[in-house]
Design a protein around this motif. Structure first.
Motif, short mmCIF file in Angstrom:
data_model
loop_
_atom_site.label_atom_id
_atom_site.label_comp_id
_atom_site.label_asym_id
_atom_site.label_seq_id
_atom_site.Cartn_x
_atom_site.Cartn_y
_atom_site.Cartn_z
N GLN A 146 0.79 -1.23 0.00
CA GLN A 146 0.00 0.00 0.00
C GLN A 146 0.83 1.29 0.00
O GLN A 146 2.04 1.29 0.22
N TYR A 147 0.10 2.40 -0.22
CA TYR A 147 0.68 3.74 -0.24
C TYR A 147 1.37 4.05 1.09
O TYR A 147 0.78 3.86 2.16
N PRO A 148 2.58 4.59 1.06
CA PRO A 148 3.26 4.95 2.30
C PRO A 148 3.23 6.45 2.60
O PRO A 148 3.06 7.28 1.70
N PHE A 149 3.42 6.78 3.86
CA PHE A 149 3.90 8.10 4.24
C PHE A 149 5.41 7.95 4.41
O PHE A 149 5.88 6.97 4.99
N VAL A 150 6.15 8.90 3.87
CA VAL A 150 7.61 8.81 3.86
C VAL A 150 8.20 10.08 4.46
O VAL A 150 7.53 11.12 4.55
N VAL A 151 9.46 9.98 4.86
CA VAL A 151 10.18 11.15 5.37
C VAL A 151 11.42 11.38 4.50
O VAL A 151 11.90 10.48 3.82
N LYS A 152 11.92 12.60 4.56
CA LYS A 152 13.12 12.93 3.80
C LYS A 152 14.31 12.14 4.34
O LYS A 152 14.27 11.60 5.45
N LYS A 153 15.35 12.09 3.57
CA LYS A 153 16.50 11.22 3.81
C LYS A 153 17.08 11.33 5.21
O LYS A 153 17.36 10.32 5.85
N ASP B 182 15.45 12.81 11.65
CA ASP B 182 15.97 12.23 12.88
C ASP B 182 15.03 11.14 13.42
O ASP B 182 13.82 11.15 13.17
N ALA B 183 15.62 10.20 14.16
CA ALA B 183 14.89 9.03 14.64
C ALA B 183 13.76 9.39 15.59
O ALA B 183 12.69 8.75 15.58
N ALA B 184 13.95 10.42 16.41
CA ALA B 184 12.91 10.80 17.38
C ALA B 184 11.65 11.28 16.68
O ALA B 184 10.53 10.94 17.07
N THR B 185 11.82 12.07 15.62
CA THR B 185 10.66 12.57 14.88
C THR B 185 9.97 11.44 14.13
O THR B 185 8.74 11.39 14.06
N GLU C 170 9.80 8.36 15.04
CA GLU C 170 9.03 7.60 16.04
C GLU C 170 7.73 8.32 16.40
O GLU C 170 6.67 7.69 16.53
N LYS C 171 7.79 9.64 16.55
CA LYS C 171 6.58 10.41 16.85
C LYS C 171 5.56 10.27 15.73
O LYS C 171 4.36 10.10 15.97
N LEU C 172 6.03 10.35 14.49
CA LEU C 172 5.13 10.24 13.35
C LEU C 172 4.52 8.84 13.25
O LEU C 172 3.32 8.69 13.03
N GLN C 173 5.35 7.83 13.44
CA GLN C 173 4.82 6.46 13.38
C GLN C 173 3.76 6.24 14.45
O GLN C 173 2.70 5.66 14.18
N THR C 174 4.01 6.72 15.65
CA THR C 174 3.04 6.58 16.73
C THR C 174 1.74 7.30 16.39
O THR C 174 0.64 6.78 16.62
N ALA C 175 1.86 8.50 15.82
CA ALA C 175 0.67 9.27 15.45
C ALA C 175 -0.17 8.51 14.42
O ALA C 175 -1.40 8.43 14.55
N PHE C 176 0.48 7.94 13.41
CA PHE C 176 -0.26 7.22 12.38
C PHE C 176 -0.85 5.92 12.91
O PHE C 176 -1.99 5.57 12.58
#
Length: 302
Positions: free
Chosen positions: A242-249, A252-255, A257-263
């Motif tokens: 399926q379609y992903p949400f992605v982050v730029k290259k 940082d790991a902390a952000t 993790e925050k995004l993954q938890t939010a989703f």
């Protein structure tokens, strides 16, 4: 003697400052050691136009949710085509992006973007490419359609769509009736640029057949945007991740993790419906290796 002592003290002070300065330049910051940027205070999020009618109110609700869950200021950006999101991500104009599988592997190849979550539909992170015709069509199989190719007006979605272009296009190429945008055996080729436009074009008999994302089609039927009884499915691909949400290259790991938890915690149906999703799961680049190989085979990754 006093002057000599003063000069000695000054010399010692200068040497101490030089040592401290050198020490500061030889010890990199933790973020630099890990190849990551510093933790951001804002997030710029970009979305592909998989469907053209996501309301401003829903997008604002989504923006506010991410802002609340991450503690960062979030801005939301809609783009007119898939490629625009990829370019914005690669040129650091975006921190986070919602991409199709094909656009993700292109963004990964060009700029090192990383998938962090993928949406689910009917509880699983997979979907299919469909080729649909109107229920009144005389075609019941893809073979029927190809046998009458000279009378077929065929619709793809966005050229960079996985289910709306890459996968069905490769199938039609393998069957010898499609070679590119300007080269096919069909009566005409159209790129609608969005899945809902493809579905409506088939329902309203503006095209003979069209390629579409199965999850988006199901959601369009559920919302009443199209009447599911007006369609016939004449071809279905193998399952696609399926379609992903992605982050730029260098996110940082902390952000991340925050995004993954939010989703993973996102339960708001209005927001989920906007993405034809019923939830999210964690994802990695490995999940998209099959799409990557298909894109390479089709000459999409250069």
């Amino acid at each position: 003697m006093k002057r000599k002592n003063t000069l000695s003290l000054l010399l010692m002070l200068v040497m101490a400052l030089v040592i401290v300065g050198c020490g500061g330049t030889t010890e990199p910051k933790q973020e630099e050691k890990n190849g990551q940027s510093a933790t951001p205070t804002t997030l710029s999020v970009g979305l592909i136009p998989a469907e053209t009618k996501i309301s401003a109110e829903t997008l604002e609700k989504f923006r506010a949710y991410l802002e609340q869950e991450t503690g960062l200021k979030v801005t939301m950006n809609n783009y007119p085509d898939y490629n625009g999101v990829v370019e914005a991500l690669n040129f650091n104009k975006l921190d986070v992006a919602y991409l199709g599988p094909l656009t993700y592997v292109i963004a990964h190849k060009k700029g090192g973007a990383q998938a962090i979550v993928a949406k689910t539909a009917k509880g699983v992170p997979f979907y299919y490419s469909y080729i649909l015709v109107h229920k009144d069509s005389k075609y019941n199989t893809l073979e029927d359609l190809i046998a009458d190719k000279q009378n077929v007006d065929f619709a793809f979605g966005d050229p960079n769509s996985t289910s709306g272009s890459l996968i069905p296009g490769m199938e039609l190429k393998a069957r010898g009736v499609y070679r590119g945008k300007q080269d096919s055996d069909f009566k005409s080729i159209t790129f609608t640029m969005a899945h809902d436009v493809t579905a409506l074009s088939i329902q309203n008999k503006k095209v003979t057949a069209g390629a579409i994302d199965s999850a988006y089609f199901d959601k369009l039927v559920e919302k009443g945007t199209v009447d599911g009884t007006q369609f016939k499915k004449i071809w279905q691909s193998e399952k696609l991740f399926q379609y992903p949400f992605v982050v730029k290259k260098d996110m940082d790991a902390a952000t991340i993790e925050k995004l993954q938890t939010a989703f993973l915690n996102l339960k708001d149906k209005e927001i989920l419906d906007a993405f034809a999703a019923d939830g999210f799961v964690k994802a990695t680049h490995q999940d998209y290796e099959a799409i990557e190989k298909a894109a390479e085979a089709d000459g999409r990754l250069k």
